[in-house]
Scaffold this motif. Sequence first.
Motif, PDB file in Angstrom:
ATOM      1  N   GLU A 148      34.003 110.606  56.963  1.00  0.00           N
ATOM      2  CA  GLU A 148      33.662 111.562  58.016  1.00  0.00           C
ATOM      3  C   GLU A 148      33.739 110.848  59.367  1.00  0.00           C
ATOM      4  OE1 GLU A 148      30.557 114.916  56.330  1.00  0.00           O
ATOM      5  OE2 GLU A 148      29.756 113.140  57.300  1.00  0.00           O
ATOM      6  N   ARG A 150      32.966 111.666  63.492  1.00  0.00           N
ATOM      7  CA  ARG A 150      32.305 112.642  64.348  1.00  0.00           C
ATOM      8  C   ARG A 150      32.165 112.114  65.780  1.00  0.00           C
ATOM      9  NH1 ARG A 150      29.562 111.429  59.826  1.00  0.00           N
ATOM     10  NH2 ARG A 150      28.176 110.119  61.061  1.00  0.00           N
ATOM     11  N   TYR A 160      34.250 117.281  64.474  1.00  0.00           N
ATOM     12  CA  TYR A 160      33.936 116.976  63.072  1.00  0.00           C
ATOM     13  C   TYR A 160      35.229 116.926  62.257  1.00  0.00           C
ATOM     14  CZ  TYR A 160      32.211 117.186  58.323  1.00  0.00           C
ATOM     15  OH  TYR A 160      31.972 116.897  57.008  1.00  0.00           O
ATOM     16  N   THR A 188      30.918 120.148  65.530  1.00  0.00           N
ATOM     17  CA  THR A 188      29.518 120.050  65.117  1.00  0.00           C
ATOM     18  C   THR A 188      28.631 120.385  66.301  1.00  0.00           C
ATOM     19  OG1 THR A 188      29.916 118.377  63.419  1.00  0.00           O
ATOM     20  CG2 THR A 188      27.690 118.504  64.309  1.00  0.00           C
ATOM     21  N   SER A 193      28.055 122.175  61.274  1.00  0.00           N
ATOM     22  CA  SER A 193      29.485 121.927  61.464  1.00  0.00           C
ATOM     23  C   SER A 193      30.255 123.130  60.941  1.00  0.00           C
ATOM     24  CB  SER A 193      29.928 120.670  60.711  1.00  0.00           C
ATOM     25  OG  SER A 193      29.222 119.526  61.143  1.00  0.00           O
TER      26      SER A 193
END
Length: 221
Positions: A148, A150, A160, A188, A193
Amino acid sequence: MKKIHYLSILVATAFSMKNLHAQDSTAIFKPKTVLVEEMVGNKRQFLQFMVNKVFVEKKKIGLLSISSYAADYKDNLGHNEFQNTTLIYHHLYKGISINSGASFTSVEGLKNFVGLQYMYQSNTLSLIYMPSYYFINSNKISNFGLIEYRPAINENWSVYSRLQLHYNHNLENGNHYRSYAYSRLGLTYKYFSFGLAHNFDRYGANKNVKNNYGVFLKLTL
């Protein structure tokens, strides 16, 4: 086996995005994550629930559980899928852990495994990589990876993105057994998200494919 090597290369490439060796990542950021995500796609719905928590911090013992459900829009229970992987891990050094647990699917039932785990979490990047060996009622190896990213836009908003990969290989006949690639791209806002989603699933030695495009909404606590 080439697929396994490709996944390993992909995860190794992700490592180069950050200087992950400077400090012990688990000591910096204790995993305390509860994630619930629903995807509404053009072919079927998908729901994923994930819990990751260190619950005995002095001994660095943690629990990781990932469950997912998939069902098409037709009233056919035979096309529905359930997967769960639950494990206990013990952190050793610089985000590296050993683990042991069990996996349950609606096709295979219950199977036990042991493996290794690498975990890194920061405000902008999360990474989990798990190679495993299934040894009871099965003879398979698997690789699981989740990345992930972000990057922040401002105090409340961030971009995101997520790539979640899995490859399961049957050692008895040397064939592909189960694999998937799930990707997400969106925004997000605080704990929520949302955005675009794609699930790419493959099944069996013939690698039968199910493609599912749609949108997702995720809550992270």
